[in-house]
Design a protein around this motif. Structure first.
Motif, PDB file in Angstrom:
ATOM      1  N   VAL A  18       0.823  -1.211   0.000  1.00 53.82           N
ATOM      2  CA  VAL A  18       0.000   0.000   0.000  1.00 53.82           C
ATOM      3  C   VAL A  18       0.862   1.269   0.000  1.00 53.82           C
ATOM      4  O   VAL A  18       0.577   2.210  -0.734  1.00 53.82           O
ATOM      5  CB  VAL A  18      -1.009  -0.010   1.174  1.00 53.82           C
ATOM      6  CG1 VAL A  18      -1.682   1.341   1.341  1.00 53.82           C
ATOM      7  CG2 VAL A  18      -2.065  -1.101   0.952  1.00 53.82           C
ATOM      8  N   GLU A  19       1.916   1.288   0.807  1.00 51.87           N
ATOM      9  CA  GLU A  19       2.809   2.468   0.854  1.00 51.87           C
ATOM     10  C   GLU A  19       3.384   2.774  -0.528  1.00 51.87           C
ATOM     11  O   GLU A  19       3.413   3.918  -0.964  1.00 51.87           O
ATOM     12  CB  GLU A  19       3.976   2.230   1.825  1.00 51.87           C
ATOM     13  CG  GLU A  19       3.591   2.207   3.277  1.00 51.87           C
ATOM     14  CD  GLU A  19       3.362   3.598   3.857  1.00 51.87           C
ATOM     15  OE1 GLU A  19       3.751   4.597   3.220  1.00 51.87           O
ATOM     16  OE2 GLU A  19       2.777   3.672   4.944  1.00 51.87           O
ATOM     17  N   GLU A  20       3.866   1.732  -1.197  1.00 46.53           N
ATOM     18  CA  GLU A  20       4.455   1.882  -2.528  1.00 46.53           C
ATOM     19  C   GLU A  20       3.396   2.388  -3.514  1.00 46.53           C
ATOM     20  O   GLU A  20       3.666   3.262  -4.340  1.00 46.53           O
ATOM     21  CB  GLU A  20       5.006   0.525  -2.981  1.00 46.53           C
ATOM     22  CG  GLU A  20       5.659   0.534  -4.341  1.00 46.53           C
ATOM     23  CD  GLU A  20       6.148  -0.847  -4.755  1.00 46.53           C
ATOM     24  OE1 GLU A  20       7.262  -0.919  -5.282  1.00 46.53           O
ATOM     25  OE2 GLU A  20       5.408  -1.846  -4.564  1.00 46.53           O
ATOM     26  N   ALA A  21       2.184   1.861  -3.417  1.00 47.49           N
ATOM     27  CA  ALA A  21       1.095   2.280  -4.306  1.00 47.49           C
ATOM     28  C   ALA A  21       0.732   3.750  -4.065  1.00 47.49           C
ATOM     29  O   ALA A  21       0.525   4.503  -5.021  1.00 47.49           O
ATOM     30  CB  ALA A  21      -0.134   1.390  -4.104  1.00 47.49           C
ATOM     31  N   ILE A  22       0.672   4.163  -2.812  1.00 46.71           N
ATOM     32  CA  ILE A  22       0.361   5.568  -2.494  1.00 46.71           C
ATOM     33  C   ILE A  22       1.397   6.481  -3.150  1.00 46.71           C
ATOM     34  O   ILE A  22       1.048   7.458  -3.815  1.00 46.71           O
ATOM     35  CB  ILE A  22       0.333   5.814  -0.968  1.00 46.71           C
ATOM     36  CG1 ILE A  22      -0.866   5.109  -0.321  1.00 46.71           C
ATOM     37  CG2 ILE A  22       0.295   7.314  -0.663  1.00 46.71           C
ATOM     38  CD1 ILE A  22      -0.802   5.069   1.206  1.00 46.71           C
ATOM     39  N   ASP A  27       2.940  10.519  -6.881  1.00 41.06           N
ATOM     40  CA  ASP A  27       4.067  11.072  -7.643  1.00 41.06           C
ATOM     41  C   ASP A  27       3.847  11.029  -9.153  1.00 41.06           C
ATOM     42  O   ASP A  27       4.240  11.948  -9.857  1.00 41.06           O
ATOM     43  CB  ASP A  27       5.363  10.313  -7.311  1.00 41.06           C
ATOM     44  CG  ASP A  27       5.797  10.509  -5.864  1.00 41.06           C
ATOM     45  OD1 ASP A  27       5.216  11.376  -5.171  1.00 41.06           O
ATOM     46  OD2 ASP A  27       6.705   9.779  -5.426  1.00 41.06           O
ATOM     47  N   PHE A  28       3.248   9.963  -9.661  1.00 43.13           N
ATOM     48  CA  PHE A  28       3.117   9.803 -11.103  1.00 43.13           C
ATOM     49  C   PHE A  28       1.828  10.409 -11.649  1.00 43.13           C
ATOM     50  O   PHE A  28       1.797  10.880 -12.772  1.00 43.13           O
ATOM     51  CB  PHE A  28       3.181   8.321 -11.489  1.00 43.13           C
ATOM     52  CG  PHE A  28       4.566   7.736 -11.457  1.00 43.13           C
ATOM     53  CD1 PHE A  28       5.139   7.200 -12.591  1.00 43.13           C
ATOM     54  CD2 PHE A  28       5.309   7.714 -10.283  1.00 43.13           C
ATOM     55  CE1 PHE A  28       6.419   6.659 -12.564  1.00 43.13           C
ATOM     56  CE2 PHE A  28       6.579   7.184 -10.246  1.00 43.13           C
ATOM     57  CZ  PHE A  28       7.141   6.656 -11.387  1.00 43.13           C
ATOM     58  N   LEU A  29       0.749  10.364 -10.865  1.00 43.80           N
ATOM     59  CA  LEU A  29      -0.557  10.757 -11.414  1.00 43.80           C
ATOM     60  C   LEU A  29      -1.262  11.854 -10.626  1.00 43.80           C
ATOM     61  O   LEU A  29      -2.385  12.211 -10.942  1.00 43.80           O
ATOM     62  CB  LEU A  29      -1.456   9.520 -11.523  1.00 43.80           C
ATOM     63  CG  LEU A  29      -0.923   8.426 -12.470  1.00 43.80           C
ATOM     64  CD1 LEU A  29      -1.741   7.161 -12.325  1.00 43.80           C
ATOM     65  CD2 LEU A  29      -0.915   8.911 -13.916  1.00 43.80           C
ATOM     66  N   LYS A  94       7.624   8.199 -18.523  1.00 42.77           N
ATOM     67  CA  LYS A  94       8.735   7.298 -18.860  1.00 42.77           C
ATOM     68  C   LYS A  94      10.041   7.837 -18.268  1.00 42.77           C
ATOM     69  O   LYS A  94      10.833   7.076 -17.716  1.00 42.77           O
ATOM     70  CB  LYS A  94       8.895   7.177 -20.385  1.00 42.77           C
ATOM     71  CG  LYS A  94       7.898   6.261 -21.051  1.00 42.77           C
ATOM     72  CD  LYS A  94       8.304   4.836 -20.950  1.00 42.77           C
ATOM     73  CE  LYS A  94       8.637   4.234 -22.279  1.00 42.77           C
ATOM     74  NZ  LYS A  94       8.510   2.772 -22.245  1.00 42.77           N
ATOM     75  N   GLU A  95      10.241   9.154 -18.369  1.00 44.89           N
ATOM     76  CA  GLU A  95      11.459   9.772 -17.831  1.00 44.89           C
ATOM     77  C   GLU A  95      11.537   9.634 -16.315  1.00 44.89           C
ATOM     78  O   GLU A  95      12.619   9.581 -15.749  1.00 44.89           O
ATOM     79  CB  GLU A  95      11.544  11.248 -18.247  1.00 44.89           C
ATOM     80  CG  GLU A  95      11.914  11.419 -19.701  1.00 44.89           C
ATOM     81  CD  GLU A  95      11.835  12.861 -20.185  1.00 44.89           C
ATOM     82  OE1 GLU A  95      11.400  13.749 -19.412  1.00 44.89           O
ATOM     83  OE2 GLU A  95      12.193  13.092 -21.355  1.00 44.89           O
ATOM     84  N   LYS A  96      10.365   9.555 -15.645  1.00 38.94           N
ATOM     85  CA  LYS A  96      10.335   9.380 -14.191  1.00 38.94           C
ATOM     86  C   LYS A  96      10.483   7.910 -13.797  1.00 38.94           C
ATOM     87  O   LYS A  96      10.480   7.580 -12.620  1.00 38.94           O
ATOM     88  CB  LYS A  96       9.010   9.908 -13.618  1.00 38.94           C
ATOM     89  CG  LYS A  96       8.931  11.413 -13.537  1.00 38.94           C
ATOM     90  CD  LYS A  96       7.585  11.874 -13.018  1.00 38.94           C
ATOM     91  CE  LYS A  96       7.532  11.904 -11.513  1.00 38.94           C
ATOM     92  NZ  LYS A  96       6.328  12.565 -10.996  1.00 38.94           N
ATOM     93  N   GLY A  97      10.550   7.019 -14.806  1.00 33.54           N
ATOM     94  CA  GLY A  97      10.728   5.593 -14.511  1.00 33.54           C
ATOM     95  C   GLY A  97       9.459   4.777 -14.552  1.00 33.54           C
ATOM     96  O   GLY A  97       9.449   3.622 -14.117  1.00 33.54           O
TER      97      GLY A  97
END
Length: 133
Positions: A18-22, A27-29, A94-97
């Motif tokens: 869950v932490e990783e998903a948050i 950060d990405f969306l 993509k640039e953010k990984g």
């Protein structure tokens, strides 16, 4: 019963962490954290969409079925997020990984690319090719 336009829609995604998903969705969306009352569960939101994040085996949305089956992340069902300029969003992510399942493809009504969250759940980024009704 039908939903009115400003009613929030909730979708549950099963995630490994869950932490990783948050972090990914923030950060990405640009999602915002609504609540994170326990390590295996959180609610995040973007506009009228609330995403419920649950870890398998955690009770609630991650609870095992009576036969012992645990929910698994992934599959082909996905949330659909409209974007204004898919090409620039795609390149920036993509640039953010970010990991995509495919390149940008053109289909009926517009272009799409399938972004994967850290657990393999899909997010369809979609640029409408014509006016949405």
């Amino acid at each position: 019963h039908t939903m009115n336009e400003d009613q929030t829609v909730s979708v549950r995604y099963i995630v490994h962490d869950v932490e990783e998903a948050i972090r990914f969705y923030k950060d990405f969306l640009g999602f915002e954290l609504v609540m994170h009352p326990a390590p295996p569960f959180a609610i995040i939101s973007s506009g009228n969409l609330r995403l419920l994040l649950s870890q398998p085996g955690s009770g609630g949305g991650g609870h095992a079925l009576p036969d012992g089956q645990l929910p698994k992340p992934g599959g082909w069902n996905r949330i659909h997020l409209p974007v204004k300029n898919l090409q620039s969003v795609y390149i920036a992510l993509k640039e953010k990984g970010a990991k995509f399942k495919n390149e940008i493809i053109e289909g009926v009504g517009g272009k799409q690319a399938l972004l994967e969250d850290p657990s393999g759940n899909l997010i369809e980024l979609f640029e409408y090719g014509m006016q949405e009704k």
